[in-house]
Scaffold this motif. Structure first.
Motif, PDB file in Angstrom:
ATOM      1  N   LEU A 157       0.811  -1.216   0.000  1.00  0.00           N
ATOM      2  CA  LEU A 157       0.000   0.000   0.000  1.00  0.00           C
ATOM      3  C   LEU A 157       0.847   1.270   0.000  1.00  0.00           C
ATOM      4  O   LEU A 157       0.429   2.297  -0.554  1.00  0.00           O
ATOM      5  N   TYR A 158       2.018   1.232   0.588  1.00  0.00           N
ATOM      6  CA  TYR A 158       2.898   2.405   0.534  1.00  0.00           C
ATOM      7  C   TYR A 158       3.356   2.670  -0.906  1.00  0.00           C
ATOM      8  O   TYR A 158       3.421   3.818  -1.351  1.00  0.00           O
ATOM      9  N   GLU A 162       2.555   5.861  -3.509  1.00  0.00           N
ATOM     10  CA  GLU A 162       3.546   6.564  -4.330  1.00  0.00           C
ATOM     11  C   GLU A 162       3.085   6.611  -5.789  1.00  0.00           C
ATOM     12  O   GLU A 162       3.241   7.633  -6.472  1.00  0.00           O
ATOM     13  N   ARG A 163       2.533   5.493  -6.246  1.00  0.00           N
ATOM     14  CA  ARG A 163       2.089   5.407  -7.641  1.00  0.00           C
ATOM     15  C   ARG A 163       0.842   6.258  -7.880  1.00  0.00           C
ATOM     16  O   ARG A 163       0.688   6.848  -8.965  1.00  0.00           O
ATOM     17  N   TYR A 164      -0.014   6.327  -6.879  1.00  0.00           N
ATOM     18  CA  TYR A 164      -1.181   7.200  -7.013  1.00  0.00           C
ATOM     19  C   TYR A 164      -0.735   8.662  -7.063  1.00  0.00           C
ATOM     20  O   TYR A 164      -1.236   9.447  -7.870  1.00  0.00           O
ATOM     21  N   ARG A 165       0.240   9.022  -6.222  1.00  0.00           N
ATOM     22  CA  ARG A 165       0.752  10.391  -6.265  1.00  0.00           C
ATOM     23  C   ARG A 165       1.331  10.713  -7.644  1.00  0.00           C
ATOM     24  O   ARG A 165       1.153  11.826  -8.165  1.00  0.00           O
ATOM     25  N   ALA A 166       1.994   9.728  -8.260  1.00  0.00           N
ATOM     26  CA  ALA A 166       2.588   9.957  -9.581  1.00  0.00           C
ATOM     27  C   ALA A 166       1.523  10.325 -10.611  1.00  0.00           C
ATOM     28  O   ALA A 166       1.742  11.204 -11.449  1.00  0.00           O
ATOM     29  N   ILE A 167       0.362   9.666 -10.539  1.00  0.00           N
ATOM     30  CA  ILE A 167      -0.670   9.999 -11.530  1.00  0.00           C
ATOM     31  C   ILE A 167      -1.425  11.275 -11.130  1.00  0.00           C
ATOM     32  O   ILE A 167      -1.945  11.979 -12.001  1.00  0.00           O
ATOM     33  N   LEU A 168      -1.468  11.577  -9.844  1.00  0.00           N
ATOM     34  CA  LEU A 168      -2.030  12.862  -9.428  1.00  0.00           C
ATOM     35  C   LEU A 168      -1.173  14.019  -9.962  1.00  0.00           C
ATOM     36  O   LEU A 168      -1.695  15.073 -10.335  1.00  0.00           O
ATOM     37  N   VAL A 195      -8.300   1.917   0.259  1.00  0.00           N
ATOM     38  CA  VAL A 195      -8.407   3.064  -0.634  1.00  0.00           C
ATOM     39  C   VAL A 195      -8.079   4.361   0.119  1.00  0.00           C
ATOM     40  O   VAL A 195      -7.350   5.227  -0.384  1.00  0.00           O
ATOM     41  N   MET A 196      -8.590   4.464   1.339  1.00  0.00           N
ATOM     42  CA  MET A 196      -8.322   5.673   2.116  1.00  0.00           C
ATOM     43  C   MET A 196      -6.848   5.771   2.510  1.00  0.00           C
ATOM     44  O   MET A 196      -6.277   6.859   2.525  1.00  0.00           O
ATOM     45  N   PHE A 197      -6.234   4.632   2.832  1.00  0.00           N
ATOM     46  CA  PHE A 197      -4.807   4.655   3.167  1.00  0.00           C
ATOM     47  C   PHE A 197      -3.996   5.186   1.985  1.00  0.00           C
ATOM     48  O   PHE A 197      -3.133   6.052   2.147  1.00  0.00           O
ATOM     49  N   VAL A 198      -4.263   4.660   0.796  1.00  0.00           N
ATOM     50  CA  VAL A 198      -3.515   5.068  -0.392  1.00  0.00           C
ATOM     51  C   VAL A 198      -3.739   6.551  -0.685  1.00  0.00           C
ATOM     52  O   VAL A 198      -2.791   7.291  -0.992  1.00  0.00           O
TER      53      VAL A 198
END
Length: 314
Positions: A157-158, A162-168, A195-198
């Motif tokens: 999840l960590y 990071e990957r979610y931040r990249a697409i943000l 989902v909330m953690f990510v």
């Protein structure tokens, strides 16, 4: 001099009196302001996707039923463009039908561990975001595609954050915000807590989550903990219903039905998430083969009636 002042004073008093009368009458004639609804009714094109109408006719079917907001599928828009349409023409079709695109459904593999494949997924997503921006769409769904199949390895999840931040950050450049989507059947991001953690661990102010009545049920999260999500995290929420015929373990996407035709706690859920600062887009997402067998306009009109009943009085 005194007479002149008196006349001026009299005329001023008469003018003020007439103005006040006109102002009062005008105010009485004006309709009373109405409170803004906490929900914007929207149609996810999955609901008529099985009719294979194509981009333009899908929008026409939605518009004729009274929808002014939709979620489009990226593949359908791409097909329209490949067949000779342009993004400028797509915007005109939307305007002519009085429709706003609230979100888009795509499947770029942004979360997977394979670095090379993930890089391709990010390039795909960037291209799709740029296309969506050109038609006026400011959001895109980003589910855990590529990591959703049975047997898919669990993604740390960590790393997912990071990957979610990249697409943000790609969203920062394109103006299209990725909505982190929960999929209840997936080995990854199937729980509200995941989902909330990510979203939180991404550390990005634009992080948003895309939740769904069916997926909350399918993944076992339910709606009890929704008040902890934080109202600003939800801009789009998928609605649908499910009947008592299916257990959580057995139910599949195609079993979803119109709101009000099942046992899902829809209105209770909407009360938990509604906002006072801006409306939440509630978008009907079903994949029901029985609906696909009906006339598309019949489906969209039924959908609108069901959606209106769903939010009435909330």
């Amino acid at each position: 001099m005194s007479q002149s002042v008196t006349r001026r004073q009299t005329l001023a008093a008469l003018t003020a009196s007439v103005g006040a009368t006109l102002s009062t009458n005008s105010l009485q004639a004006m309709p009373a302001p109405t409170a803004q609804s906490p929900f914007t009714i929207c149609l996810n094109m999955s609901t008529i996707r099985g009719h294979k109408l194509g981009f333009v006719k899908e929008l026409e079917a939605a518009s004729k039923a009274g929808f002014r907001s939709v979620e489009i599928w990226i593949e359908t828009l791409q097909t329209y463009l490949k067949n000779g349409g342009t993004t400028a023409e797509a915007r005109k079709v939307l305007a002519d039908n009085g429709i706003k695109v609230e979100n888009a459904i795509g499947f770029a593999p942004w979360i997977i561990d394979d670095e090379a494949a993930r890089a391709k997924g990010l390039a795909q997503l960037k291209s799709e975001m740029e296309m969506l921006a050109e038609v006026g769409c400011k959001r895109v769904a980003t589910p855990p595609i590529g990591a959703q199949s049975p047997g898919s390895p669990k993604v740390d999840l960590y790393k997912a954050a990071e990957r979610y931040r990249a697409i943000l950050e790609i969203g920062d450049k394109t103006g299209v915000v990725p909505q982190l989507e929960l999929w209840g059947f997936s080995p990854n991001l199937s729980r509200l807590s995941e989902v909330m953690f990510v979203a939180i661990e991404s550390g990005h102010p634009s992080a948003r989550v895309l939740l769904d009545i069916y997926h909350l049920y399918k993944g076992g999260s339910g709606n009890t903990m929704l008040p902890l999500v934080g109202k600003s995290a939800i801009e789009v929420f998928h609605v649908n219903d499910y009947t008592a015929n299916f257990t959580r373990e057995k139910i599949v996407d195609a079993d979803r039905v119109f709101p009000g035709d099942g046992v899902a706690p829809i209105r209770e859920t909407l009360k938990l998430i509604k906002r006072t600062d801006q409306p939440i887009v509630v978008s009907l997402e079903v994949f029901n083969k029985d609906y696909y067998a009906q006339d598309a306009l019949t489906v969209t009109k039924t959908a609108m009636a069901k959606m209106k009943a769903m939010v009435a009085g909330l």
